[in-house]
Design a protein around this motif. Structure first.
Motif, PDB file in Angstrom:
ATOM      1  N   VAL A  42      -3.792   9.565  10.245  1.00 16.84           N
ATOM      2  CA  VAL A  42      -3.985   8.240   9.281  1.00 16.84           C
ATOM      3  C   VAL A  42      -5.413   8.657   9.006  1.00 16.84           C
ATOM      4  O   VAL A  42      -6.180   8.057  10.419  1.00 16.84           O
ATOM      5  CB  VAL A  42      -3.503   7.113  10.153  1.00 16.84           C
ATOM      6  CG1 VAL A  42      -3.283   5.980   9.450  1.00 16.84           C
ATOM      7  CG2 VAL A  42      -1.293   7.145  10.616  1.00 16.84           C
ATOM      8  N   CYS A  43      -5.602   7.773   8.200  1.00 12.64           N
ATOM      9  CA  CYS A  43      -7.339   7.710   7.603  1.00 12.64           C
ATOM     10  C   CYS A  43      -7.323   6.568   6.352  1.00 12.64           C
ATOM     11  O   CYS A  43      -7.177   6.501   5.765  1.00 12.64           O
ATOM     12  CB  CYS A  43      -7.260   9.088   6.984  1.00 12.64           C
ATOM     13  SG  CYS A  43      -6.900  10.907   7.573  1.00 12.64           S
ATOM     14  N   THR A  44      -8.083   6.120   7.298  1.00 12.46           N
ATOM     15  CA  THR A  44      -8.345   4.652   6.731  1.00 12.46           C
ATOM     16  C   THR A  44     -10.366   4.398   6.262  1.00 12.46           C
ATOM     17  O   THR A  44     -10.913   4.879   7.036  1.00 12.46           O
ATOM     18  CB  THR A  44      -7.949   3.847   7.624  1.00 12.46           C
ATOM     19  OG1 THR A  44      -8.397   4.145   8.059  1.00 12.46           O
ATOM     20  CG2 THR A  44      -6.676   3.995   7.672  1.00 12.46           C
ATOM     21  N   GLY A  45     -10.669   3.937   5.291  1.00 11.43           N
ATOM     22  CA  GLY A  45     -11.786   4.242   5.322  1.00 11.43           C
ATOM     23  C   GLY A  45     -11.951   4.202   3.725  1.00 11.43           C
ATOM     24  O   GLY A  45     -10.963   3.455   2.864  1.00 11.43           O
ATOM     25  N   LYS A  46     -12.791   4.515   2.760  1.00 12.06           N
ATOM     26  CA  LYS A  46     -12.409   5.007   2.027  1.00 12.06           C
ATOM     27  C   LYS A  46     -11.663   6.263   0.970  1.00 12.06           C
ATOM     28  O   LYS A  46     -11.318   5.558  -0.106  1.00 12.06           O
ATOM     29  CB  LYS A  46     -13.365   5.521   1.276  1.00 12.06           C
ATOM     30  CG  LYS A  46     -15.672   4.641   1.284  1.00 12.06           C
ATOM     31  CD  LYS A  46     -16.337   4.793   0.444  1.00 12.06           C
ATOM     32  CE  LYS A  46     -17.497   4.449   0.693  1.00 12.06           C
ATOM     33  NZ  LYS A  46     -19.073   4.551  -0.246  1.00 12.06           N
ATOM     34  N   MET A  47     -11.155   6.521   2.261  1.00 15.81           N
ATOM     35  CA  MET A  47     -10.276   7.660   1.400  1.00 15.81           C
ATOM     36  C   MET A  47      -8.835   6.575   2.854  1.00 15.81           C
ATOM     37  O   MET A  47      -9.252   6.945   3.678  1.00 15.81           O
ATOM     38  CB  MET A  47     -10.155   8.523   1.912  1.00 15.81           C
ATOM     39  CG  MET A  47      -9.089   9.704   1.658  1.00 15.81           C
ATOM     40  SD  MET A  47      -8.852  11.242   2.041  1.00 15.81           S
ATOM     41  CE  MET A  47      -9.400  11.363   3.892  1.00 15.81           C
ATOM     42  N   HIS A  48      -8.172   6.385   1.888  1.00 15.28           N
ATOM     43  CA  HIS A  48      -6.457   5.324   2.523  1.00 15.28           C
ATOM     44  C   HIS A  48      -5.634   6.629   2.235  1.00 15.28           C
ATOM     45  O   HIS A  48      -4.992   6.606   2.037  1.00 15.28           O
ATOM     46  CB  HIS A  48      -6.863   3.934   2.400  1.00 15.28           C
ATOM     47  CG  HIS A  48      -6.903   3.005   3.034  1.00 15.28           C
ATOM     48  ND1 HIS A  48      -7.479   2.709   3.843  1.00 15.28           N
ATOM     49  CD2 HIS A  48      -4.761   1.847   3.239  1.00 15.28           C
ATOM     50  CE1 HIS A  48      -6.971   1.821   4.035  1.00 15.28           C
ATOM     51  NE2 HIS A  48      -5.803   1.510   4.708  1.00 15.28           N
ATOM     52  N   ARG A  49      -5.328   7.432   3.064  1.00 14.86           N
ATOM     53  CA  ARG A  49      -4.140   8.743   3.445  1.00 14.86           C
ATOM     54  C   ARG A  49      -3.176   9.282   4.513  1.00 14.86           C
ATOM     55  O   ARG A  49      -4.237   8.091   5.817  1.00 14.86           O
ATOM     56  CB  ARG A  49      -4.997   9.894   2.517  1.00 14.86           C
ATOM     57  CG  ARG A  49      -5.071   9.508   1.473  1.00 14.86           C
ATOM     58  CD  ARG A  49      -5.024  11.140   0.728  1.00 14.86           C
ATOM     59  NE  ARG A  49      -5.008  11.268  -0.327  1.00 14.86           N
ATOM     60  CZ  ARG A  49      -3.898  11.640  -1.324  1.00 14.86           C
ATOM     61  NH1 ARG A  49      -3.080  12.007  -1.009  1.00 14.86           N
ATOM     62  NH2 ARG A  49      -3.713  11.787  -2.509  1.00 14.86           N
TER      63      ARG A  49
END
Length: 209
Positions: A54-61
């Motif tokens: 779970v990737c959050t930040g500028k890339m939310h994927r």
């Protein structure tokens, strides 16, 4: 970028991995992913059959890896941890609880609700599914309008066919009218695909051969 890794057992993998043919499949995946996160139990090392990032930040994927395949979609909710508990929140601020995610799944899974051809019939179905139909409708409407950003890496020796169906390739989009493949030179695992899509790392280049 904030990256939360989750090891998955065979039951968690089976719950998350399915065919994507229309937008409702994506929303159902998002809800099942939220449920997995909210009630996450770390599997024993010998039971691990897949992995979720779970990737959050500028890339939310969100990324799922299992059996030589990695797929990813955009993530329409934030994930935060507090004292060992996870919380999922839609961008509008609506908390994506187990109860609300179950109501969304019920709405999308029954022909009597989301597939109702009459607007008043759909409203009646929403009223029957939830004791807070306004929140259910607001959440469902937000999800329907969210960019799905779907793509999948596939290592597919069974269907390999030269340049028509490369051994290693990325499938972009999910509908038959829009999808296409990009062949890649080597097998991509979940961290490599995450890096490829991360707008804060160096870009990768396509070359025509």
């Amino acid at each position: 970028m904030n990256v939360k890794p989750f090891d998955l057992d065979q039951y968690q993998v089976a719950n998350l991995v399915s065919a994507f043919r229309e937008k409702t499949n994506i929303i159902l995946f998002w809800m099942r992913a939220a449920k997995t996160i909210l009630s996450f139990v770390e599997p024993n090392p010998g039971q691990v059959r897949g992995r979720m990032l779970v990737c959050t930040g500028k890339m939310h994927r969100i990324f799922i890896e299992s059996d030589g395949k990695v797929f990813s979609t955009a993530l329409p909710f934030s994930v935060k941890e507090n004292s060992g508990f996870y919380y999922c929140t839609l961008r509008s601020g609506i908390e994506l609880s187990n109860k609300l995610s179950s109501e969304i799944i019920a709405t999308l899974s029954t022909t009597a609700s989301f597939r109702n051809n009459e607007v008043f019939g759909f409203a009646d179905d929403i009223m029957g599914i939830s004791d807070d139909p306004d929140t259910l409708w607001a959440a469902l409407s937000e999800l329907v309008n969210s960019d799905d950003g779907y793509l999948r890496f596939d290592h597919d020796p069974d269907r390999e066919d030269g340049r028509r169906h490369p051994l290693n390739h990325i499938d972009i989009f999910f509908s038959q009218s829009a999808t296409f493949k990009l062949g890649v030179a080597e097998r991509l695992e979940i961290d490599a695909l995450s890096d490829l899509l991360n707008i804060q790392t160096d870009c990768h280049y396509l070359s025509k051969e």
